[in-house]
Scaffold this active site. Sequence first.
Site, PDB file in Angstrom:
ATOM      1  N   HIS A 256       0.836  -1.210   0.000  1.00 12.20           N
ATOM      2  CA  HIS A 256       0.000   0.000   0.000  1.00 12.20           C
ATOM      3  C   HIS A 256       0.873   1.265   0.000  1.00 12.20           C
ATOM      4  CE1 HIS A 256      -2.980   2.990   1.029  1.00 12.20           C
ATOM      5  NE2 HIS A 256      -2.243   3.330   2.075  1.00 12.20           N
TER       6      HIS A 256
ATOM      7  N   HIS B 104       1.220   4.869  -2.627  1.00 14.88           N
ATOM      8  CA  HIS B 104       1.640   6.252  -2.372  1.00 14.88           C
ATOM      9  C   HIS B 104       2.878   6.700  -3.139  1.00 14.88           C
ATOM     10  CE1 HIS B 104      -1.339   7.340   0.636  1.00 14.88           C
ATOM     11  NE2 HIS B 104      -1.138   6.189   1.250  1.00 14.88           N
TER      12      HIS B 104
ATOM     13  N   GLU C  31      -6.252   9.281  -0.681  1.00 12.18           N
ATOM     14  CA  GLU C  31      -6.400   7.844  -0.392  1.00 12.18           C
ATOM     15  C   GLU C  31      -7.465   7.191  -1.283  1.00 12.18           C
ATOM     16  OE1 GLU C  31      -4.701   5.738   1.333  1.00 12.18           O
ATOM     17  OE2 GLU C  31      -3.599   6.907   2.813  1.00 12.18           O
TER      18      GLU C  31
ATOM     19  N   SER D  10      -3.943   0.414  -4.461  1.00  7.82           N
ATOM     20  CA  SER D  10      -3.135  -0.655  -3.860  1.00  7.82           C
ATOM     21  C   SER D  10      -4.006  -1.828  -3.451  1.00  7.82           C
ATOM     22  CB  SER D  10      -2.376  -0.123  -2.641  1.00  7.82           C
ATOM     23  OG  SER D  10      -3.289   0.312  -1.652  1.00  7.82           O
TER      24      SER D  10
HETATM   25 FE   LIG Z   1      -2.334   5.350   2.810  1.00  8.11          FE
END
Ligand SMILES: [Fe+2]
Length: 295
Positions: free
Chosen positions: A162, A167, A208, A227
């Site tokens: 993730h 990111h 997010e 993700s």
């Molecule tokens: Fe995150």
Amino acid sequence: MFEEAQYLAPVTVRADGGVEVELAHGHPGFADPAYRQRRNRIAEQALGHTVGAPIANVAYTDEEHEVWRVVSEELGRAHRQFATAEYLHGTERLGLPADRIPQLQEVSDALEPLTGFRYLPAAGLVELREFYGSLADSYFHSTQYVRHHSVPLYTPEPDVIHEVIGHANALASDRFAALYRLAGQAARRVETHEALEFVSKVFWFTLEFGVMTEAGETKAYGAGILSSFGETREFRGMTIRPLDLAAMGTTTYDITQYQDTLFLAESMEHLEDVVGTFWATCDDDTTARLAVPVG
Ligand SMILES: [Fe+2]
């Protein structure tokens, strides 16, 4: 499904100095002593990290590298279809390995010349103001462990897949990196806990879990969607609302479930205009005003 600052296994330091990560009974790695020991070791290394020093390598197993390979391939395929062009631009610039888990220092070294962002290892929970505030200094707190190999396409907590695939690929884009920095500046500027929560919720529903219109299609740019094996395939079926600061800052969400309400930016410029400008200028009064229900 989760957020760094809110959903991590608790980490405790025992009286003898040992570090223990408390996995819940339902965690896929709960009954695997070798995995648990590795988790403890990774957390211990992160706790011992000093900003500016090299990030200690994690001894991932072959099975863990294989998890990355499988997930990376699945997500890569989904990204080509469902991710925004700006995110894919970051992915191309960063060039993450597809066949093994990169060490965090390696990710940080690749990212810094592109946008100035660096990674910091996080043992577990990073306090909200620290997590977001550090973004203003171009630091991203990241976990290093990887999900249990028995269920490669599922994780109950934000793992290195993730943090890095979600990111770092975004942070390799100048435009997204600028938005992360603005979120950090907002977190530093606001004083009340309510205002900080508002800022973090706007982050949640954009960086997010944000989606965006691109050439007439709904694409994703949020790290939580990009993700997640399931969410990359299902986000178009969720309730999609127009970008709305007041709604994003006050909508409650369940971090353990798929995110079922998403907010749609009309374009990258629209996201920068609405959310970037908000983070660049907001204070306790702005967020308090926005938090009051209209009508
Ligand atoms: Fe995150």
